[in-house]
Design a protein around this motif. Structure first.
Motif, PDB file in Angstrom:
ATOM      1  N   ARG A 169     -27.660  13.830  49.386  1.00 23.09           N
ATOM      2  CA  ARG A 169     -26.567  12.939  49.768  1.00 23.09           C
ATOM      3  C   ARG A 169     -27.018  11.489  49.611  1.00 23.09           C
ATOM      4  O   ARG A 169     -28.134  11.135  50.012  1.00 23.09           O
ATOM      5  N   CYS A 170     -26.142  10.673  49.061  1.00 23.83           N
ATOM      6  CA  CYS A 170     -26.552   9.289  48.817  1.00 23.83           C
ATOM      7  C   CYS A 170     -25.382   8.344  48.971  1.00 23.83           C
ATOM      8  O   CYS A 170     -24.230   8.718  48.774  1.00 23.83           O
ATOM      9  N   ASP A 171     -25.695   7.109  49.321  1.00 24.78           N
ATOM     10  CA  ASP A 171     -24.664   6.077  49.429  1.00 24.78           C
ATOM     11  C   ASP A 171     -24.649   5.160  48.204  1.00 24.78           C
ATOM     12  O   ASP A 171     -24.017   4.115  48.209  1.00 24.78           O
ATOM     13  N   HIS A 172     -25.396   5.525  47.200  1.00 24.84           N
ATOM     14  CA  HIS A 172     -25.318   4.892  45.883  1.00 24.84           C
ATOM     15  C   HIS A 172     -24.949   5.974  44.852  1.00 24.84           C
ATOM     16  O   HIS A 172     -25.067   7.167  45.137  1.00 24.84           O
TER      17      HIS A 172
ATOM     18  N   GLY B 210     -25.641  11.975  45.168  1.00 22.99           N
ATOM     19  CA  GLY B 210     -24.321  11.589  45.654  1.00 22.99           C
ATOM     20  C   GLY B 210     -23.927  12.539  46.771  1.00 22.99           C
ATOM     21  O   GLY B 210     -24.035  12.219  47.939  1.00 22.99           O
ATOM     22  N   LYS B 211     -23.553  13.752  46.384  1.00 19.83           N
ATOM     23  CA  LYS B 211     -23.228  14.772  47.377  1.00 19.83           C
ATOM     24  C   LYS B 211     -24.472  15.573  47.727  1.00 19.83           C
ATOM     25  O   LYS B 211     -25.333  15.792  46.858  1.00 19.83           O
TER      26      LYS B 211
ATOM     27  N   LEU C 270     -29.771   9.950  55.453  1.00 18.04           N
ATOM     28  CA  LEU C 270     -28.470  10.613  55.585  1.00 18.04           C
ATOM     29  C   LEU C 270     -28.604  12.089  55.968  1.00 18.04           C
ATOM     30  O   LEU C 270     -27.608  12.779  56.138  1.00 18.04           O
TER      31      LEU C 270
ATOM     32  N   ARG D 271     -29.344   0.739  51.464  1.00 20.31           N
ATOM     33  CA  ARG D 271     -27.977   0.270  51.710  1.00 20.31           C
ATOM     34  C   ARG D 271     -27.515   0.523  53.141  1.00 20.31           C
ATOM     35  O   ARG D 271     -26.735  -0.239  53.698  1.00 20.31           O
ATOM     36  N   GLY D 272     -27.989   1.598  53.736  1.00 22.48           N
ATOM     37  CA  GLY D 272     -27.547   1.922  55.081  1.00 22.48           C
ATOM     38  C   GLY D 272     -28.578   1.596  56.158  1.00 22.48           C
ATOM     39  O   GLY D 272     -28.478   2.089  57.283  1.00 22.48           O
TER      40      GLY D 272
ATOM     41  N   LEU E  22     -17.559  -0.698  46.099  1.00 23.97           N
ATOM     42  CA  LEU E  22     -18.366   0.204  45.284  1.00 23.97           C
ATOM     43  C   LEU E  22     -17.641   0.424  43.971  1.00 23.97           C
ATOM     44  O   LEU E  22     -16.485   0.811  43.950  1.00 23.97           O
TER      45      LEU E  22
ATOM     46  N   PRO F  62     -21.675  13.725  40.627  1.00 26.06           N
ATOM     47  CA  PRO F  62     -20.792  13.544  41.775  1.00 26.06           C
ATOM     48  C   PRO F  62     -20.607  12.077  42.155  1.00 26.06           C
ATOM     49  O   PRO F  62     -21.490  11.264  41.938  1.00 26.06           O
ATOM     50  N   PRO F  63     -19.469  11.775  42.702  1.00 22.73           N
ATOM     51  CA  PRO F  63     -19.293  10.435  43.240  1.00 22.73           C
ATOM     52  C   PRO F  63     -20.129  10.294  44.498  1.00 22.73           C
ATOM     53  O   PRO F  63     -20.638  11.296  45.013  1.00 22.73           O
ATOM     54  N   PRO F  64     -20.260   9.105  45.014  1.00 18.72           N
ATOM     55  CA  PRO F  64     -20.973   8.974  46.277  1.00 18.72           C
ATOM     56  C   PRO F  64     -20.287   9.833  47.330  1.00 18.72           C
ATOM     57  O   PRO F  64     -19.096  10.121  47.214  1.00 18.72           O
ATOM     58  N   ASP F  65     -21.042  10.232  48.312  1.00 17.74           N
ATOM     59  CA  ASP F  65     -20.480  11.086  49.341  1.00 17.74           C
ATOM     60  C   ASP F  65     -19.188  10.492  49.880  1.00 17.74           C
ATOM     61  O   ASP F  65     -18.981   9.293  49.886  1.00 17.74           O
TER      62      ASP F  65
ATOM     63  N   PRO G 154     -19.623   7.472  52.775  1.00 18.74           N
ATOM     64  CA  PRO G 154     -20.840   6.671  52.715  1.00 18.74           C
ATOM     65  C   PRO G 154     -20.888   5.708  53.889  1.00 18.74           C
ATOM     66  O   PRO G 154     -19.843   5.253  54.362  1.00 18.74           O
ATOM     67  N   PRO G 155     -22.060   5.436  54.363  1.00 21.69           N
ATOM     68  CA  PRO G 155     -22.137   4.471  55.457  1.00 21.69           C
ATOM     69  C   PRO G 155     -21.703   3.106  54.956  1.00 21.69           C
ATOM     70  O   PRO G 155     -21.848   2.812  53.780  1.00 21.69           O
ATOM     71  N   PRO G 156     -21.125   2.306  55.814  1.00 15.30           N
ATOM     72  CA  PRO G 156     -20.738   0.971  55.383  1.00 15.30           C
ATOM     73  C   PRO G 156     -21.983   0.139  55.104  1.00 15.30           C
ATOM     74  O   PRO G 156     -23.086   0.508  55.507  1.00 15.30           O
ATOM     75  N   PHE G 157     -21.805  -0.938  54.413  1.00 11.29           N
ATOM     76  CA  PHE G 157     -22.914  -1.876  54.308  1.00 11.29           C
ATOM     77  C   PHE G 157     -23.325  -2.273  55.716  1.00 11.29           C
ATOM     78  O   PHE G 157     -22.494  -2.354  56.615  1.00 11.29           O
ATOM     79  N   PRO G 158     -24.585  -2.507  55.922  1.00  9.13           N
ATOM     80  CA  PRO G 158     -25.006  -2.954  57.250  1.00  9.13           C
ATOM     81  C   PRO G 158     -24.200  -4.176  57.658  1.00  9.13           C
ATOM     82  O   PRO G 158     -24.059  -5.110  56.895  1.00  9.13           O
TER      83      PRO G 158
END
Ligand code: SF4
Ligand code: SF4
Lengths: 411, 141
Positions: free
Chosen positions: A24-27, A37-38, A73, A98-99, B115, B127-130, B133-137
């Motif tokens: 799982r990733c936020d990029h 990603g997932k 994550l 990023r997080g 994004l 895949p796209p990001p989850d 996704p967590p927000p930017f800090p």
């Protein structure tokens, strides 16, 4: 020093382990080898991960680097960190940052994270383009500051490619200013999403200029107290080899061959075990800790054992007749495999590029087979030999360099 | 499990270019210097071999973290802000960055936390990001 080792004579042991805790990733970076990603569908639970920690400690693991995706994550991220520390294992985290909020940075410090490396892949414009997210560069630097302020020793890592190869000097200034103590630079190999974007990749002759520049940067950084380390796929055996590979100036370290399955091990988030996290899953997964104990996978799986006997017989192409072959054995395995579809021959090599250049030639890589679209997969390139001063067709705008291309053109 | 034999012997260095010399090299492969120029390095190599350092390597992997000594570098916080960034409230954190303005209507131009994905990114299993996704800090630094 937990990471320096007589790798030639020591018994194979997974001393240095890189563990993908979740995919799982936020990029959704354009160059991501794992196409993160997932989350994978069947990732190790926190309970399973913590029990794996004991097996690692029993097998003599000194250090674990938690990666992803984004390791933070995974629900059990901090629990796994604590378990590793309790078992006497050093813990590092590699992250896009990023997080990483102030709260998370503090929690990581409290849990015992002993170092964090944030991926910074160029100056702001380039980094955000490669990492496919506007604001990512600034978020990465903010993460470095937050981790630093929380007391976590900070470092950076950079994937170098055709987009960012001229950013390195200026980027060093930014990293120095934020207070990193170390910086690892490696080549973007055509693995995962990077395999879909061949225009982004370096051509072998780019090493002629790049490696001396990085060696010079390393010398300069040493006077600032910053340690630049060449990643395992940045080499090999040019005049700057000792400067690039040694920890301190004046050292005589050099590449000693790929350590995958000898002293390095990779864990995928579903429990699959490889000799190195970056190796192609389809070819190098030796088993899964859900169905077999780690020690038996390490001892018995042939997929992990390919480096445990001299591999000179498995070399081919230029590497087979290279004078450094017995020591180098074609450099980084996953990179060679990602380029040519199998290990044993590696055109991303400084000595090799210089050898061709001395004869007025160079090697060009051309994609002939695309990757299928799975994590850690690869396509296949062919090598064409051309004059050193041949035209360089296809010089494109930065945005074009990250577009997906198949062997017959733009998708 | 026994140790593998990857021992090709310690490599000498070339006095001219500093590159390594393969065993039994007739000349430096990098600069073609002849072996007669290589003698002064032999003593150093022999010493390294005796201590084992000629075979030492710093373990790395490309998805890992760079080697560093396990020690915290102590520096005064205000000395570390990059050019153009300031620690205005002296809390040890450099400010004025997009992350600080994420999700805020006060975000300066160029700091919108959008994004982006290439529209022509059709790899089916890419895949796209989850989805969450967590927000930017967006802390209160
Ligand atoms: S040509 Fe191959 S074996 Fe020789 S130094 Fe380069 S990567 Fe290593
Ligand atoms: S495959 Fe490459 S990165 Fe992995 S252990 Fe081998 S040399 Fe290092």
């Amino acid at each position: 020093m937990t990471r320096r080792l007589d790798v030639v004579h020591a018994t194979p042991q997974p001393r240095y382990v890189v563990w993908e805790l979740t995919l799982r990733c936020d990029h959704a970076c354009h160059h991501c080898g794992s196409r993160a990603g997932k989350a994978r569908s069947v990732e190790l639970t926190t309970t399973e991960a913590v029990s794996l920690v004991r097996q690692l400690a029993d097998m003599g693991t000194n250090e674990v680097v938690l990666i992803g995706g984004e390791a933070y994550l995974h629900d059990g991220f901090l629990q796994v960190v604590r378990a590793l520390r309790a078992a006497g294992v050093r813990v590092q985290v590699t992250t896009g940052g990023r997080g990483v909020t102030i709260e998370l940075a503090r929690a990581m410090a409290d849990a015992g994270v002993q170092g964090a490396s944030v991926s910074i892949d160029g100056l702001e414009e380039t980094h955000d383009r490669m990492r496919n997210a506007r604001g990512s560069f600034r978020a990465g630097l903010a993460a470095l500051r937050r981790l630093r302020d929380a007391g976590v020793p900070i470092s950076a890592n950079t994937n170098v490619n055709r987009l960012n190869r001229h950013d390195l000097d200026a980027l060093y200034g930014r990293l120095l200013a934020v207070g990193v103590s170390a910086w690892q630079i490696q080549i973007t190999a055509p693995l995962g999403r990077a395999a879909d974007r061949p225009d982004m990749l370096l051509q072998p002759w780019h090493l002629l200029d790049l490696l001396p520049r990085i060696a010079e940067l390393k010398r300069r950084a040493h006077t600032d107290g910053v340690r630049i380390m060449a990643g395992n796929n940045l080499g090999y055996f040019g005049p700057e080899e000792a400067d690039l590979r040694s920890i301190d100036p004046g050292g005589s370290d050099h590449f000693q061959g790929c350590q995958a399955g000898r002293h390095i091990m990779g864990i995928e988030s579903d429990g699959a075990i490889k000799g190195c996290p970056s190796l192609q899953s389809r070819h190098y997964v030796g088993g899964n800790v859900r169905s077999r104990d780690l020690q038996s996978i390490w001892n018995d799986a042939p997929e992990l054992a390919f480096n445990r006997k001299p591999a000179v017989d498995a070399l081919w192409g230029f590497c087979k007749s290279c004078p450094f072959a017995a020591t180098c054995q074609a450099g980084c395995t996953f990179t060679a495999h990602a380029l040519l579809g199998r290990r044993g021959n590696n055109p991303y090599c400084h000595y090799r590029a210089r050898d061709f250049a001395q004869r007025g030639m160079r090697e060009r890589l051309t994609l002939v087979e695309g990757a299928k679209g799975a994590p850690f997969d690869n396509g296949r390139f062919t090598i064409m030999i051309e004059p050193l001063d041949a035209d360089e067709p296809g010089l494109r705008e930065p945005d074009e360099l990250v577009q997906i291309r198949r062997p017959h053109g733009l998708v | 499990m026994t140790a593998p034999s990857h021992d090709s012997g310690p490599l000498q260095r070339c006095d001219d270019c500093g590159g390594f010399l393969p065993p039994q090299a007739a000349a430096c492969p990098n600069c073609t210097a002849s072996p007669s120029r290589l003698g002064s390095r032999l003593g150093k190599v022999a010493l390294q071999a005796a201590t084992g350092s000629a075979f030492a390597m710093t373990l790395m992997a490309c998805y890992g973290a760079p080697y560093r000594e396990p020690a915290v570098v102590e520096r005064p916080p205000n000395s570390m802000c990059e050019d153009g960034w300031t620690d205005a409230d002296s809390d040890g954190s450099c400010e004025t960055n997009c992350a600080d303005y994420a999700q805020s209507s006060a975000a300066p131009p160029g700091c919108e936390p959008t994004l982006t994905r290439a529209s022509d990114d059709p790899v089916p299993d890419d895949p796209p990001p989850d989805d969450t996704p967590p927000p930017f800090p967006s802390d209160e630094e």
